[in-house]
Design an enzyme around this catalytic site. Structure first.
Site, PDB file in Angstrom:
ATOM      1  N   VAL A  60     -10.742  24.707   7.646  1.00  0.00           N
ATOM      2  CA  VAL A  60     -11.191  25.398   8.464  1.00  0.00           C
ATOM      3  C   VAL A  60     -11.368  27.043   8.071  1.00  0.00           C
ATOM      4  O   VAL A  60     -12.207  27.706   8.211  1.00  0.00           O
ATOM      5  CB  VAL A  60     -10.705  25.442   9.822  1.00  0.00           C
ATOM      6  CG1 VAL A  60      -9.371  26.439   9.843  1.00  0.00           C
ATOM      7  CG2 VAL A  60     -11.781  26.338  10.946  1.00  0.00           C
ATOM      8  N   TYR A  61     -10.457  27.384   7.014  1.00  0.00           N
ATOM      9  CA  TYR A  61     -10.634  28.817   6.421  1.00  0.00           C
ATOM     10  C   TYR A  61     -11.902  29.138   5.935  1.00  0.00           C
ATOM     11  O   TYR A  61     -12.189  28.398   4.887  1.00  0.00           O
ATOM     12  CB  TYR A  61      -9.321  28.931   5.564  1.00  0.00           C
ATOM     13  CG  TYR A  61      -8.017  28.795   6.118  1.00  0.00           C
ATOM     14  CD1 TYR A  61      -7.674  28.935   7.574  1.00  0.00           C
ATOM     15  CD2 TYR A  61      -7.024  28.655   5.362  1.00  0.00           C
ATOM     16  CE1 TYR A  61      -6.386  28.752   8.085  1.00  0.00           C
ATOM     17  CE2 TYR A  61      -5.698  28.855   6.089  1.00  0.00           C
ATOM     18  CZ  TYR A  61      -5.439  28.683   7.305  1.00  0.00           C
ATOM     19  OH  TYR A  61      -4.414  28.898   7.744  1.00  0.00           O
ATOM     20  N   SER A  62     -12.520  30.007   6.434  1.00  0.00           N
ATOM     21  CA  SER A  62     -13.817  30.478   5.977  1.00  0.00           C
ATOM     22  C   SER A  62     -14.821  29.128   5.609  1.00  0.00           C
ATOM     23  O   SER A  62     -15.445  28.906   4.713  1.00  0.00           O
ATOM     24  CB  SER A  62     -13.758  31.117   4.419  1.00  0.00           C
ATOM     25  OG  SER A  62     -13.155  32.283   4.645  1.00  0.00           O
TER      26      SER A  62
END
Length: 331
Positions: A60-62
């Site tokens: 989900v990061y960036s």
């Protein structure tokens, strides 16, 4: 750099883990302070030069771009067999963390099987060393989740599994379900812990110590609050709504601890971050704090903390002003 086993596993990890939530394309994430690939490359390279072999990210990061950048840089500068890549699954992809699209998030077999393949593609590798569930999924039977994770291990796509941010009873239940069925058990817990948030010491840390689980805390510096005076502002401190929600309500109570960190930093002639990390590194059974660096100096400071040994009376002095906090991170 010192290397230790991750819990009872045979996996060797550096005592500092580089967290990459701050790496990616800011426009595809909820945090505008995220560093792009050009700015992130020197940080990842410096981590390798300092002996850090442990890198933590999440799908989900960036919106996946953290995995993409990390994968590209590691492939260019590191030997895959010598490094440990950890990623996570649970949240929906895209700019929103709260998508209500069916099957877009969670820990169903469908979601896990889809997201591991997507993460492997973005990371440019055929296996992940540590695959972690990012939260507890209240809408999926834990039996389904643990069997799916076990199947990933047996398929060779994942070497070990871990969990993040949940109640101790949930974590124990998951491992008992796995043990009962002969499935792979969690070897690590990535939980929220630092000098101004110590609620994990009540149940999670004693459980992990008893069960031989490696602990890799996130937010070891409380999103920077332990590294500076409250009057000092940064781009992150002014724009990171997540850290505001975690710490603003207890800001007055936390000030005494922050002041004592500053006092001991001056006494030892080191940075505040090194005092905060040294305290955490002396906590059992902490294996490796996850340090999110947006500057090379952040990593150099973190590694420097490994050589600091706080006396028992200094540990007591830092801990003494703590008051119970609302539980944050498990829900």
């Amino acid at each position: 750099m010192e290397y230790v086993k991750l819990g009872n596993s045979g996996l060797d990890v550096s005592q500092i883990c580089l967290g990459t939530m701050g790496i990616g394309i800011a426009e595809r994430w909820v945090h505008p302070w995220v560093q792009n690939e050009e700015n992130s490359r020197p940080i990842i390279r410096k981590a390798l030069e300092l002996g850090i072999n442990f890198f933590d990210t999440a799908n989900v990061y960036s919106d996946g771009t953290s995995e993409e950048i990390l994968g590209r840089v590691l492939k260019e500068y590191a030997n895959r067999d010598e490094i440990v890549i950890a990623t996570k699954v649970y949240f929906p992809m895209g700019n929103s963390l709260n998508s209500n699209i069916p099957n877009s998030k969670g820990l169903s077999r469908k979601a896990i099987m889809r997201e591991i393949d997507n993460s492997l593609k973005r990371l440019g590798t055929d296996y992940v060393d540590l695959y972690q569930i990012h939260r507890w999924d209240y809408n999926t039977p834990i039996e389904e989740t643990m069997e799916a994770l076990h199947d990933l291990v047996k398929s060779g796509k994942v070497r070990y599994i871990g969990a993040s941010a949940m109640y101790a009873w949930q974590f124990l239940k998951a491992n008992l379900v796995a043990e009962k069925n002969g499935w792979t058990k969690f070897v690590s817990m990535q939980n929220h812990m630092n000098l101004i948030y110590r609620e994990e010491e009540r149940e999670m840390l004693p459980l992990c110590l008893d069960q031989g689980i490696g602990v890799i805390p996130y937010s070891p510096l409380a999103s920077g609050r332990l590294t500076r005076d409250n009057s000092e502002k940064t781009h992150r401190s002014e724009t990171d709504q997540t850290q505001k929600s975690k710490y603003d309500s207890m800001m007055i109570a936390d000030q005494a601890i922050i002041d004592r960190v500053s006092e001991l930093a001056q006494k030892h002639n080191v940075s505040r971050s090194q005092i905060a990390l040294a305290w955490l590194l002396q906590k059992q059974p902490v294996t490796a704090p996850i340090v999110g660096a947006t500057k090379v100096s952040h990593l150099e400071d973190a590694v420097g903390a490994l050589s600091i040994m706080l006396a028992s009376d200094e540990v007591k002095y830092l801990e003494e002003p703590y008051v119970p906090h609302p539980v944050v991170g498990t829900l």
